[in-house]
Design a protein around this motif. Sequence first.
Motif, mmCIF file in Angstrom:
data_model
loop_
_atom_site.group_PDB
_atom_site.id
_atom_site.type_symbol
_atom_site.label_atom_id
_atom_site.label_comp_id
_atom_site.label_asym_id
_atom_site.label_seq_id
_atom_site.Cartn_x
_atom_site.Cartn_y
_atom_site.Cartn_z
ATOM 1 N N UNK A 114 44.569 28.498 28.793
ATOM 2 C CA UNK A 114 43.747 28.937 27.685
ATOM 3 C C UNK A 114 42.314 29.132 28.568
ATOM 4 N N UNK A 115 41.809 30.300 28.015
ATOM 5 C CA UNK A 115 40.264 30.473 28.438
ATOM 6 C C UNK A 115 39.138 29.736 27.577
ATOM 7 N N UNK A 116 38.634 29.112 28.053
ATOM 8 C CA UNK A 116 37.280 28.362 27.547
ATOM 9 C C UNK A 116 36.107 28.404 28.418
ATOM 10 N N UNK A 117 35.154 29.162 27.930
ATOM 11 C CA UNK A 117 33.909 29.456 28.462
ATOM 12 C C UNK A 117 34.091 30.528 29.847
ATOM 13 N N UNK A 118 35.212 31.217 29.499
ATOM 14 C CA UNK A 118 35.316 32.048 30.413
ATOM 15 C C UNK A 118 36.226 31.503 31.858
ATOM 16 N N UNK A 119 36.718 30.294 31.602
ATOM 17 C CA UNK A 119 37.522 29.617 32.678
ATOM 18 C C UNK A 119 38.860 29.175 32.155
ATOM 19 N N UNK A 120 39.671 29.427 33.163
ATOM 20 C CA UNK A 120 41.288 29.243 32.771
ATOM 21 C C UNK A 120 41.440 27.602 32.558
ATOM 22 N N UNK A 121 41.791 27.108 31.468
ATOM 23 C CA UNK A 121 41.962 25.573 31.460
ATOM 24 C C UNK A 121 43.604 25.455 31.252
ATOM 25 N N UNK A 122 44.195 24.552 31.991
ATOM 26 C CA UNK A 122 45.788 24.163 31.580
ATOM 27 C C UNK A 122 45.895 23.673 30.445
ATOM 28 N N UNK A 123 47.229 23.850 29.628
ATOM 29 C CA UNK A 123 47.326 23.113 28.623
ATOM 30 C C UNK A 123 47.998 21.723 29.093
ATOM 31 N N UNK A 124 47.195 20.656 28.371
ATOM 32 C CA UNK A 124 47.448 19.472 28.886
ATOM 33 C C UNK A 124 48.757 18.821 28.169
ATOM 34 N N UNK A 125 49.092 19.428 26.976
ATOM 35 C CA UNK A 125 50.599 19.141 26.497
ATOM 36 C C UNK A 125 51.762 19.301 27.521
ATOM 37 N N UNK A 126 51.861 20.226 28.403
ATOM 38 C CA UNK A 126 52.630 20.660 29.325
ATOM 39 C C UNK A 126 52.623 19.744 30.460
ATOM 40 N N UNK A 127 51.289 19.239 30.831
ATOM 41 C CA UNK A 127 51.181 18.413 32.061
ATOM 42 C C UNK A 127 51.626 17.105 31.459
ATOM 43 N N UNK A 128 51.547 16.622 30.259
ATOM 44 C CA UNK A 128 52.138 15.329 29.805
ATOM 45 C C UNK A 128 53.766 15.346 29.926
ATOM 46 N N UNK A 129 54.208 16.659 29.749
ATOM 47 C CA UNK A 129 55.655 16.566 29.764
ATOM 48 C C UNK A 129 55.953 16.502 31.318
ATOM 49 N N UNK A 130 55.187 17.062 32.345
ATOM 50 C CA UNK A 130 55.402 16.811 33.592
ATOM 51 C C UNK A 130 55.550 15.126 34.047
ATOM 52 N N UNK A 131 54.558 14.378 33.340
ATOM 53 C CA UNK A 131 54.270 13.231 33.969
ATOM 54 C C UNK A 131 55.434 12.467 33.068
ATOM 55 N N UNK A 132 56.026 12.622 31.979
ATOM 56 C CA UNK A 132 57.060 11.816 31.035
ATOM 57 C C UNK A 132 58.268 12.301 32.036
ATOM 58 N N UNK A 133 58.645 13.470 32.428
ATOM 59 C CA UNK A 133 59.727 14.039 33.034
ATOM 60 C C UNK A 133 59.946 13.063 34.668
ATOM 61 N N UNK A 134 58.685 12.762 35.167
ATOM 62 C CA UNK A 134 58.990 12.340 36.548
ATOM 63 C C UNK A 134 59.205 10.753 36.294
ATOM 64 N N UNK A 135 58.621 10.259 35.377
ATOM 65 C CA UNK A 135 58.666 8.759 34.861
ATOM 66 C C UNK A 135 60.183 8.310 34.488
ATOM 67 N N UNK A 136 60.844 9.355 33.744
ATOM 68 C CA UNK A 136 62.363 9.165 33.536
ATOM 69 C C UNK A 136 63.153 9.236 34.927
ATOM 70 N N UNK A 137 62.740 10.271 35.482
ATOM 71 C CA UNK A 137 63.398 10.389 36.941
ATOM 72 C C UNK A 137 63.361 8.946 37.562
ATOM 73 N N UNK A 138 62.329 8.267 37.851
ATOM 74 C CA UNK A 138 61.843 7.060 38.448
ATOM 75 C C UNK A 138 62.926 6.091 38.000
ATOM 76 N N UNK A 139 62.683 5.841 36.621
ATOM 77 C CA UNK A 139 63.411 4.965 35.902
ATOM 78 C C UNK A 139 65.008 5.199 36.196
#
Length: 970
Positions: free
Chosen positions: A8-33
Amino acid sequence: MLKRIGEKRINNQKVKLSNIEILRFISILLVILHHVAIHTNWTIGLSTNFEFVRDGMILSGKVGVDLFIIISGYLMINSRAKLTSLVRTVSETIVFSIFMYIVAIVLKINGTVFSTAYFFKRLFPVIFSDYWFVTAYVFMYILLPIVLPFLSKLTKKDYQRFLIIGFLVVSIWPMIALNKGMNFSYVILFLYLFAIGGYIRKYGLRINAIVASIAVILLTASAVLITYAIRMILHAPHNTLYQLFSFLGWSGPNSWGENIIIWFDASPFPLVIAAFIFIGVISLKQYYNNIVNFFGSHVFGAYLFQSAPIFSPWIYVTIINVNRINGTLNRLVFSLGVAILFVFIGIVLHVILEPIANKLSGFLLKIINELSTQCNEFRNSNLGFINLLGPTIIKITFSIITAVFAVPGNKVLEIIIVSAILMAMMRSHHIKIGKKLKSINWSVGIIGGALYIVTFLPANYFNTSLISHIGLVLISFGTFSFAIANMLNQLKNEQNQNGEHLGFYDSYWKYILLYSTVIFIYFIAYYPGIMVVDSVNQWNQIHHAYPWNNWHPIGHTAVLWLTSKIWDNPASFVILQSIVYVTLFSYFATLLKQYSGKKWVGYLFFVLTAIVPFFPLQAMILVKDTLFTYAFVFFGLALFQTVRTHGQWLHKPLAFVFTLLSVMGISLWRSNGIPIVIVMCLLTIIILGVKKYWRLIIIMVIAIISYFVISGPIITNFHVFEPSKTESYGMLIQVDAGIIHDKGSLNLQQQQYFSKLMNNKNIASYQPTNIDAIKFGPGFDAKLLNNDTGKFKKESISLIKSNKIKALKAYKAQTAILWNQNAKYRIGTFIRDKYSSFVPVSYFLTGSDIEKYNIKYQMFRYDSYWGGFSKLHLILGNWQAMFKIKSVQYWFLPGIYLMMQVIIAGWLVAQGMWRKLLVILPIIGLAATYMLAIPVPDIRYVQPILLYVFITILVVKMPNNTVDGSEIKH
């Protein structure tokens, strides 16, 4: 990997959607478990509650994998597959694959040692499916250009039908008709999961987070309970349900297992659970957090880190070993802690290795673009096959043939590397040059091709299959000649281009930090230093009232004595060498980066001189060869700077002092140094003149005078014992012994003389690689030689004249390590290590002198000093073991590099570039002194030849006539 993210653009800069990044974190935690569960043989303290927890952890990995792919589908459904993303994923995987293999070797995981074949496999982890997930993902990605247009054209109703039918085909049917192994494709499963993510994005599917959480909990509990029930059924084969399973064909060895619901990749449970988790998180309020986004962008490193072959089972079974933890809750908490720790370790590694992966990614994209351009040229060419494809195939064929010829033992990886180098050298650059220069380049190329042929020829190459061997030699000769001529054309085209000279000291201090870190690690691992018999002898000389001897130059002994006065510990000398190592090599690397015009040259130099253990390890050894090498290399750099600036560089006092120290070091720290300094002084006067270069001439004159003062009055007045003449006549002794050992013809006078000098037992121990076996052997009469050296020279020359062929053969054997890449050499001296407890003493003086001066040399005991960090020493030892393999040491022989410098020197002569030639001459002179007088037994003697290659690169890139004032300050 998977870095295409919601933005999403905030102050003319592209910013990543953190919801997606949390999902990445969750998925790799599940794989390591999941990995914790499957790699641990949990048989201790097993209870029903714990079975449920373990099964839930096994299920989590499948959910994590499905979640990763659904994320990809969600983010990419409205875009297109990009080559850069695919190449970046492959590059990151390659870098982690090689890095983790190096870790396995260094830590000796399960006895891992370096293997060329296995290294080649790790170099292509996607092809060999080292990481099954990445391999499947890459193949899925390759198919996206077909799949994405198909999905984009589906109506909502058709998309729903497609997902329903796909669910039955991909998930339900394989569960019913299960055979041994997988009866479906991972790629097909991934494409289906991708389509699920695409549907969620395309039609804005949302769900209440609480409802999603309840669904995930219920589905997980159902999967675990069904798994438990199946386990009970299959463990009780006489009940009714088991009979039903048998009737349906679900109870055989190739059918359902007790963990089919939670383990089988096509099981509907992980698929549906992953979909609910994704929809639930994406339905939450969108937010943006830089810290979360940073972790998410690097989380792929956690998967690559802990899933690496060799490393993965070792870290979980040997290091983690959850069986050590008692209690279900404790094991669950411990497993979660491990998963979180591994995620953060992987993130850190990804941050560290990302620049390397980016470089590799850029390199691969460059190759792909080049191939694409070539294909377009081929397609547009009227005579495509003849003008483009035909010559390319010939170049590839000849390069491979030449590589097979050049690489001993037919090592696959080395053949590929040599072929790639030759292909790079034979690229057409379309350079316009004059006929005269073109003829010079081709003449030098032909001579160079002949030199390289000689360099790679084994001694017995033409013993069999003469015709085929001649054909192989001719093809290789042509390939080498063509490659060298093309490269010389390119060098001429670039040599007048100035390199980037800005930010010299910024780069220099960065290298200082890097080299200091490396050498400090070695210092605390090898404290107080590596003593050998030579250094123990010198240590005894400076600590007792014994006369000094010049067997090992007293100039070097004097430096050891001076450092001991500051701190009476071998570590003081090692610290001096370490300071010189850091200062010199940092300066060298910075010069290469600044003036070669190629950043990779500086990086290559750092890897060679800091990561390859031979070079930092040399700084830990108390021997003359190391300081001599440092002095020689700095003299070469000083020549480069002086010639490049027309003498102005030496106007700086610091430059003058360091150059003087280096030239005096060459003169005093090894016996073959002074003739080089004398010759260079004369050549400087002849080639450069006195007017602008008088400071350089003064430096060499001071060094020459100092040498003769020390070797004359000082040695006489202080009663320094001179070495035996056996050292000065080492080459003749070895050649004579080789002739006699090879049953040469001797007249009566020669028989009488050499039978006194060397008896039969002495001759029987002759080996070209062991120069001490003859002259220090029990049957050698050193007094006979020392008392009448004229007689020895007369008989030796007479013997050589009457056995010319055998003399040439013996001489070739003594000098082979200098020019022949197939030479035999003394194995074991490439990398020296500390003795286990004490270092013995070598007695260089005669028995009568030892008795006269009451000399009682003492062995050196390491236990009198702190022994350094033993664990760090062990780790470095494991790392060094990779380089003790002869196939690796082969590339450190000087032949290839000496020939390169000889060829460049000849090229400069042909063009009349005498100033540039002067900078290269010292290393050719050093090689000449070896060839004339010193039998070289091992690689460490010729270390300067390898390092001087980089000075040669600087010389070639040196502008011909210009002097940039900004350069002089360096």
